[in-house]
Scaffold this active site. Structure first.
Site, PDB file in Angstrom:
ATOM      1  N   TYR A   1      33.095  88.434  59.513  1.00 33.05           N
ATOM      2  CA  TYR A   1      32.347  87.833  60.443  1.00 33.05           C
ATOM      3  C   TYR A   1      32.778  86.001  60.014  1.00 33.05           C
ATOM      4  O   TYR A   1      33.897  85.673  59.100  1.00 33.05           O
ATOM      5  CB  TYR A   1      31.365  88.343  60.918  1.00 33.05           C
ATOM      6  CG  TYR A   1      30.511  88.297  61.749  1.00 33.05           C
ATOM      7  CD1 TYR A   1      31.272  87.328  63.485  1.00 33.05           C
ATOM      8  CD2 TYR A   1      29.044  87.275  61.977  1.00 33.05           C
ATOM      9  CE1 TYR A   1      30.503  87.149  64.712  1.00 33.05           C
ATOM     10  CE2 TYR A   1      28.896  87.279  63.055  1.00 33.05           C
ATOM     11  CZ  TYR A   1      29.143  87.091  64.534  1.00 33.05           C
ATOM     12  OH  TYR A   1      28.580  86.111  65.318  1.00 33.05           O
TER      13      TYR A   1
ATOM     14  N   ARG B   1      37.143  78.076  72.330  1.00 28.21           N
ATOM     15  CA  ARG B   1      36.342  77.245  71.667  1.00 28.21           C
ATOM     16  C   ARG B   1      35.964  78.733  70.514  1.00 28.21           C
ATOM     17  O   ARG B   1      34.618  79.072  70.101  1.00 28.21           O
ATOM     18  CB  ARG B   1      34.720  76.787  72.305  1.00 28.21           C
ATOM     19  CG  ARG B   1      33.674  75.904  71.315  1.00 28.21           C
ATOM     20  CD  ARG B   1      32.387  75.983  72.407  1.00 28.21           C
ATOM     21  NE  ARG B   1      32.652  77.146  72.056  1.00 28.21           N
ATOM     22  CZ  ARG B   1      31.614  77.598  70.683  1.00 28.21           C
ATOM     23  NH1 ARG B   1      31.499  77.033  70.111  1.00 28.21           N
ATOM     24  NH2 ARG B   1      31.298  79.352  70.935  1.00 28.21           N
TER      25      ARG B   1
ATOM     26  N   LYS C   1      33.183  90.809  65.865  1.00 25.82           N
ATOM     27  CA  LYS C   1      32.219  91.003  66.765  1.00 25.82           C
ATOM     28  C   LYS C   1      32.035  93.120  67.180  1.00 25.82           C
ATOM     29  O   LYS C   1      30.791  93.535  66.552  1.00 25.82           O
ATOM     30  CB  LYS C   1      31.811  90.932  68.372  1.00 25.82           C
ATOM     31  CG  LYS C   1      32.356  89.080  67.713  1.00 25.82           C
ATOM     32  CD  LYS C   1      30.302  88.818  67.775  1.00 25.82           C
ATOM     33  CE  LYS C   1      30.423  87.047  68.046  1.00 25.82           C
ATOM     34  NZ  LYS C   1      28.685  87.054  67.580  1.00 25.82           N
TER      35      LYS C   1
ATOM     36  N   GLU D   1      32.607  86.055  74.427  1.00 24.33           N
ATOM     37  CA  GLU D   1      32.894  85.040  73.803  1.00 24.33           C
ATOM     38  C   GLU D   1      33.344  84.270  73.267  1.00 24.33           C
ATOM     39  O   GLU D   1      34.950  84.110  74.102  1.00 24.33           O
ATOM     40  CB  GLU D   1      32.901  86.022  72.875  1.00 24.33           C
ATOM     41  CG  GLU D   1      32.221  85.960  71.268  1.00 24.33           C
ATOM     42  CD  GLU D   1      30.721  86.217  70.863  1.00 24.33           C
ATOM     43  OE1 GLU D   1      30.465  85.336  70.125  1.00 24.33           O
ATOM     44  OE2 GLU D   1      30.374  87.198  71.157  1.00 24.33           O
ATOM     45  N   ASP D   2      33.129  82.625  72.581  1.00 28.89           N
ATOM     46  CA  ASP D   2      33.702  81.745  71.873  1.00 28.89           C
ATOM     47  C   ASP D   2      34.792  81.237  73.368  1.00 28.89           C
ATOM     48  O   ASP D   2      35.385  81.085  73.481  1.00 28.89           O
ATOM     49  CB  ASP D   2      34.112  82.171  71.418  1.00 28.89           C
ATOM     50  CG  ASP D   2      34.101  81.989  70.159  1.00 28.89           C
ATOM     51  OD1 ASP D   2      32.201  81.393  70.110  1.00 28.89           O
ATOM     52  OD2 ASP D   2      33.878  82.048  69.338  1.00 28.89           O
TER      53      ASP D   2
ATOM     54  N   ASP E   1      27.392  83.397  72.514  1.00 24.87           N
ATOM     55  CA  ASP E   1      27.303  82.125  72.832  1.00 24.87           C
ATOM     56  C   ASP E   1      25.125  81.467  72.647  1.00 24.87           C
ATOM     57  O   ASP E   1      25.021  80.537  72.594  1.00 24.87           O
ATOM     58  CB  ASP E   1      28.202  81.142  72.638  1.00 24.87           C
ATOM     59  CG  ASP E   1      29.846  82.082  71.764  1.00 24.87           C
ATOM     60  OD1 ASP E   1      29.830  81.893  70.787  1.00 24.87           O
ATOM     61  OD2 ASP E   1      30.770  81.845  72.873  1.00 24.87           O
TER      62      ASP E   1
ATOM     63  N   ASN F   1      28.226  76.703  63.157  1.00 23.43           N
ATOM     64  CA  ASN F   1      29.376  77.025  61.730  1.00 23.43           C
ATOM     65  C   ASN F   1      30.748  77.347  62.337  1.00 23.43           C
ATOM     66  O   ASN F   1      31.465  76.986  63.502  1.00 23.43           O
ATOM     67  CB  ASN F   1      28.952  78.989  61.583  1.00 23.43           C
ATOM     68  CG  ASN F   1      29.276  79.832  63.186  1.00 23.43           C
ATOM     69  OD1 ASN F   1      30.051  79.260  64.135  1.00 23.43           O
ATOM     70  ND2 ASN F   1      28.252  80.233  63.412  1.00 23.43           N
TER      71      ASN F   1
ATOM     72  N   ASN G   1      22.466  84.829  61.813  1.00 22.08           N
ATOM     73  CA  ASN G   1      23.302  85.167  62.437  1.00 22.08           C
ATOM     74  C   ASN G   1      23.386  86.049  63.478  1.00 22.08           C
ATOM     75  O   ASN G   1      22.485  86.743  64.256  1.00 22.08           O
ATOM     76  CB  ASN G   1      23.631  86.317  61.447  1.00 22.08           C
ATOM     77  CG  ASN G   1      25.511  86.171  62.050  1.00 22.08           C
ATOM     78  OD1 ASN G   1      25.855  87.008  62.671  1.00 22.08           O
ATOM     79  ND2 ASN G   1      25.909  86.909  60.432  1.00 22.08           N
TER      80      ASN G   1
END
Length: 624
Positions: A140, A193, A211, A283-284, A307, A448, A492
């Site tokens: 990760y 992203r 994930k 995600e992202d 996110d 991060n 996290n």
């Protein structure tokens, strides 16, 4: 990399079931000697008559390496295919630890773990789950970011689905190619992203793969129930478009109505293939799409955005824990967010809910939160930037300011949260100002990977006289200040989403309310021990994360039944035991076919056997 069922045999079987216009396809395929491939295992139910002996070595779900017993090797017909040594899984784990530590580069460790998972699924997940503090930074953040950047170079084999814009109108057909019939959790990204690295297009596959590996390692969700997906609509990253190693669509991103219709078709195809209660984790996605899709789908699908909601939950858990140090309540806090993207807005929104739950009026809760984006402080009178979407809730009726140091000095926040992906913006001056205005300043540098963090842990402690309450989004090494060593905690998301996922999957939840993420934050904060706080961490050790996940799953399960969102009935009375009975088994199981003894049948004297003549001569004459 880390979430993949077998990809060959079952697909072949399904294809051979079809018929052509002449009706000969199935027969013809069945007569081809090479039509049957290995890798026949799907789900967690194995039909022994369909698995050849050699498949137990070739298939990562069945392979135990040298842990096959002599009886298993002889019975399965694989005796002689391995050396004479017999090993336990514990001995294999020791060898894995030696092997991974031989590598000095994190990406090489990542590739070793990928190879291990391709060879031996149970060994990989047990190794990961029992060494999570050492290996989570590999599978990760931060190493997964590097893996995404090098994805075209390190790509070996499929570990998820790539659904491209060129497949519009046929997304369901693409999803049928995934051989697993019982997918319960999907993690999907469009790669726009990726962490703080920007638009990586199809190379973003490393994120959903990583994930979902944590779904299994940290919450015991069965690997075959997890499916990583990239929806490839192109990329605006010129470097990737010109990169000869890029593996995605070589075109600019599709946007607007066409993009929305494509995502709509994807969501509908998931339900058509796997059912209404399939968990879809976004995600992202880019900021401009993340909130739109969350608002659009949250009440019609079983979905959440990690996110936004996962980051919010882990950050609010840190805020709950910080109250044990400051001795203050949320109504005494003033919050300043550096960043106004999906992570920052998500944290702010959940913080408002936490304050309201603590008795703070909602308007006052909004008034205690200030937010800065790339154009400066969110104010109603500023002439630059926009206040679209959720930003408008945090715009203040004060004079515009653009310099972060000036904003910190003017507002005097007690909590400074960074979610900007702008490295180093928490300067020594800003940190000293926070320390001057607060006995115990709270500073979260959550961006991060590590290279994007707003400040380092060392700077935070150094410039606040070690009085800071610090948390980060990526891991930092211990900090020595005077005679004391601080071990900064990493906020996290992995503390949150596996437990939420387990509860949602097991209960068959229809929709996921924000209340579940507030419950997750509270459960995580409750797990923080005084010893954790003393060493400088707002979070429990990563080694305890499986217990945290179970506590969160129990809380989510209770919420699902209390709010009528569950579809699994009857409601279990002992929810923890019920959840534990559904977890993945990391240990090897016997490879021998099940056998059992029948009782001796009682003696019963039978009649004499008298032959019966069916067609005699007389009968034949009568017929004539």
């Amino acid at each position: 990399m880390f979430s993949r069922p077998s990809l060959c045999g079952t697909v072949g079987k399904l294809c051979r079931c079809g018929t052509s216009a002449t009706g000969k396809t199935a027969v013809a395929a069945a007569t081809v000697p090479t039509a049957r491939h290995y890798h026949e295992v799907v789900g967690d139910i194995i039909c022994p008559s369909q698995v050849r002996g050699i498949d137990h070595i070739r298939d990562p779900r069945l392979n135990k390496g040298l842990a096959f017993t002599l009886e298993e090797r002889q019975t399965l017909g694989i005796h002689g295919l391995q050396p004479a040594r017999f090993k336990t899984q514990e001995e294999q784990l020791q060898l894995c630890k030696i092997a991974v530590n031989r590598y000095t580069e994190p990406l090489n460790k990542y590739l070793y773990l990928s190879d291990l998972y391709d060879r031996n699924e149970r060994l990989f997940f047990r190794f990961l789950s029992e060494n999570i503090e050492d290996l989570m930074p590999i599978v990760y953040t931060p190493t997964v970011g590097l893996a995404c950047q090098r994805f075209g170079l390190i790509y070996r084999r499929p570990h998820g689905l790539f659904i491209t814009y060129n497949d519009r109108g046929h997304i369901f057909d693409v999803m049928k190619n995934w051989p697993e019939p019982n997918v319960r959790a999907i993690c999907v990204t469009d790669g726009e992203r990726i962490l703080g690295l920007g638009d990586l297009g199809a190379c973003g596959m490393g994120i959903p793969v990583g994930k979902l590996a944590l779904y299994t390692a940290l919450a015991g969700i069965k690997p075959h129930q997890c499916l990583p997906i990239v929806v490839d609509v192109g990329t605006n990253n010129i470097d990737l478009l010109e990169d000869p190693l890029y593996v995605g669509l070589r075109q600019k991103r599709v946007v607007g109505r066409e993009y929305d219709e494509f995502i709509d078709e994807f969501m509908e195809a998931v339900v058509q293939r796997y059912g209404q209660n399939t968990l879809i984790q976004f995600e992202d996605f880019g900021n401009h799409n993340a909130f739109r899709f969350l608002d659009k789908y949250r009440n019609t699908y079983c979905t959440f955005n990690d996110d936004i909601q996962g980051t919010a939950s882990v950050a609010v858990a840190g805020l709950y824990a910080s109250k044990r140090i400051t001795g203050k309540s949320f109504k005494d806090y003033t919050f300043l967010f550096a960043g106004a993207g999906e992570a920052a807005i998500g944290i702010a929104d959940l913080t408002v809910k936490a304050m309201v739950q603590d008795g703070v009026p909602i308007e006052e809760a909004y008034n205690r939160i200030y937010m800065v984006d790339i154009d400066g402080l969110l104010t109603k009178s500023r002439k630059v930037g926009n206040l679209d979407g959720h930003k408008i809730h945090y715009a203040k009726d004060i004079n515009p300011m653009s310099d972060l140091a000036e904003i910190v000095s003017t507002i005097k926040p007690s909590v400074l949260i960074g979610a900007s992906a702008a490295a180093g913006i928490f300067t020594p001056e800003i940190l000293r100002t926070m320390a001057d205005n607060n006995e115990r300043p709270v500073v979260f540098a959550l961006s991060n990977p590590t290279s994007k963090a707003e400040c380092t842990a060392e700077d935070a402690y150094k410039h606040t006289d070690a009085r800071v309450i610090f948390s980060s989004g990526s891991p930092f090494p211990p900090v020595q200040i005077g005679d004391k060593t601080f071990y900064p905690g990493q906020g996290n998301n992995a503390y949150i989403f596996p437990g939420v996922g387990l509860g949602v999957i097991c209960t068959g939840t229809h929709h996921i309310p924000d209340e579940m993420f507030l419950i997750a934050a509270q459960e995580l904060a409750n797990f923080v021990e005084p010893s954790d706080i003393e060493r400088g961490s707002l979070y429990p050790p990563l080694s305890s994360i499986r217990n945290v996940s179970m506590n969160i799953a129990v809380g989510v399960t209770k919420c699902a039944y209390d709010r009528g969102l569950a579809s699994t009935y009857p409601e279990p009375q002992d929810k923890r035991k019920w959840l534990e009975n559904q977890l993945y088994n990391f240990n090897y199981e016997s490879s021998m076919p099940a056998s059992w003894v029948w009782p001796r049948m009682p003696y019963i004297k039978t009649r004499d056997l008298v032959p019966t003549k069916l067609y005699g001569k007389q009968k034949s004459e009568e017929v004539m």
